[in-house]
Scaffold this active site. Structure first.
Site, short mmCIF file in Angstrom:
data_model
loop_
_atom_site.label_atom_id
_atom_site.label_comp_id
_atom_site.label_asym_id
_atom_site.label_seq_id
_atom_site.Cartn_x
_atom_site.Cartn_y
_atom_site.Cartn_z
N HIS A 102 75.15 38.98 -22.05
CA HIS A 102 76.20 38.42 -22.91
C HIS A 102 76.52 36.98 -22.50
O HIS A 102 76.66 36.10 -23.36
CB HIS A 102 77.48 39.26 -22.78
CG HIS A 102 77.38 40.62 -23.39
ND1 HIS A 102 76.92 40.85 -24.67
CD2 HIS A 102 77.68 41.85 -22.88
CE1 HIS A 102 76.96 42.13 -24.93
NE2 HIS A 102 77.40 42.76 -23.86
N HIS A 135 73.70 43.58 -17.55
CA HIS A 135 74.23 43.71 -18.91
C HIS A 135 75.15 42.55 -19.26
O HIS A 135 74.99 41.89 -20.30
CB HIS A 135 75.00 45.03 -19.03
CG HIS A 135 75.56 45.27 -20.39
ND1 HIS A 135 74.88 45.91 -21.38
CD2 HIS A 135 76.77 44.92 -20.94
CE1 HIS A 135 75.61 45.96 -22.47
NE2 HIS A 135 76.77 45.37 -22.23
N GLU A 136 76.10 42.29 -18.39
CA GLU A 136 77.06 41.22 -18.67
C GLU A 136 76.42 39.84 -18.62
O GLU A 136 76.83 38.93 -19.33
CB GLU A 136 78.24 41.29 -17.68
CG GLU A 136 79.06 42.56 -17.76
CD GLU A 136 79.62 42.79 -19.16
OE1 GLU A 136 79.91 41.81 -19.87
OE2 GLU A 136 79.76 43.97 -19.55
#
Length: 350
Positions: free
Chosen positions: A21, A17-18
């Site tokens: 980003h 997920h990170e």
């Protein structure tokens, strides 16, 4: 072993997920001050050219700290200095990565299968009481308004009914036929000398070619989204309470239990992989909800800010949005503590 595997799986899902980003921010030229996996005190740090990489002690979160994300910054590479479309890409990248990762896991799992159960009725059990309404060759299209794609959906949505009647739509001879208030319930049927509790319907078997495997994997991904939304709906409508929510501790406990109850180590790993795929999709859905402190909340504020700035011709100070996200983050952490407490009690009480 399975507890350790569950913790590692959480770390991978958070990192994915990170990483979404992070990659989007770098691609859009935004300065990333820190990329962290986990929360709490750092147990490992490494300073890159401009980004600090850290691993933190609690595997229940992570962050990609961008310059000017929640405060005003004069840096031209700050998040707050970017155009709205770049901000949007960065914000949804984490959700997109989780969704894609979940789909890839499902594809790996279900590409091993050579057959899937469809929704066309292949046969009816002896003594089936509704032969004048449900017929061999019918394709079940929906149950209580829910679209049915494979046989698994039939069991899921039949179990969510009132247990007495169901509104069903079938496709018969190319046309949709409504069967409202159909008294289809679980009954005892004799199958190969054994009495089983069934609905009395056997569905067709689909031989899985390559395109069918992709389609079924996409269905499982889509169905996981439906199950998450179903759970959220039950929370909102009161069918489930906050005490019914499960957190990291419960998920780790479930993974450990599934691993121990599986017949072989190979079966355990495949079962755990499915749970991880579902969690990845769950994270994607939860994070895109318009709740402050989550990605969906930031997207919501981005759209609101964009409209306000277009109308007033003035820049909105990001610190105000930052305050809201900080307060809501504390509330979410409080909810996490509450859920974790109940998870531990549930395990202790058996």
């Amino acid at each position: 072993m399975y507890i350790i595997l569950a913790i590692l799986a959480f770390g991978i899902l958070i990192a994915t997920h990170e990483l979404g980003h992070f990659m989007a921010a770098k691609a859009c030229g935004v300065r990333v001050n820190e990329f962290a996996i986990g929360m709490g005190p750092a147990i490992f740090k490494k300073q890159g050219k401009e980004t600090l990489y850290s691993l933190r002690i609690l595997p229940v979160g992570g962050f990609c700290a961008m310059e000017g994300e929640d405060e005003k910054s004069e840096d031209p590479r700050a998040f707050s200095s970017q155009k709205a479309w770049k901000k949007l890409i960065i914000l949804v990248a984490g959700v997109a990565m989780n969704f894609i990762f979940g789909f890839i896991i499902m594809l790996i799992i279900f590409s091993r299968f050579n057959y899937y159960a469809g929704t066309t009725i292949d046969s009816l059990a002896d003594g089936f009481p509704l032969e004048d309404q449900i017929m061999v060759g019918d394709t079940v299209y929906s149950i209580d308004g829910h679209r049915i794609y494979y046989a698994d959906d039939f069991s899921t949505y039949m179990s969510r009914g009132n247990g007495e009647t169901v509104d069903m739509v079938v496709v018969r001879d190319g046309e949709k036929v409504k069967l409202d208030n159909l008294p289809l319930t679980l009954r005892e049927y004799v199958d190969n000398g054994e009495t089983q509790l069934r609905y009395g319907i056997t569905f067709n078997v689909i031989e899985a070619k390559f395109k069918d495997k992709i389609a079924y994997s996409w269905y499982e991904t889509h169905n996981s989204v439906r199950l998450v939304l179903m759970g959220l709906t039950d929370l909102v409508t009161g069918k489930l309470g906050v005490q019914d929510m499960g957190g990291v501790v419960q998920v780790v406990d479930v993974i450990n239990e599934v691993g121990q109850q599986s017949e072989t180590t190979s079966a355990a790993l495949w079962n755990i992989a499915y749970i991880c795929g579902f969690i990845a999709i769950n994270l994607a859905v939860m994070n895109i909800l318009p709740i402050p402190a989550l990605d969906g909340g930031r997207v919501f504020f981005l759209l609101v800010t964009f409209v306000i700035e277009k109308i007033t011709r003035k820049k909105v100070n990001p610190k105000y949005e930052g305050y809201i996200h900080a307060i809501c983050l504390l509330l979410l952490l409080g909810l996490m503590v509450f859920v974790t407490y109940h998870d531990i009690l549930r395990i202790i009480n058996g």
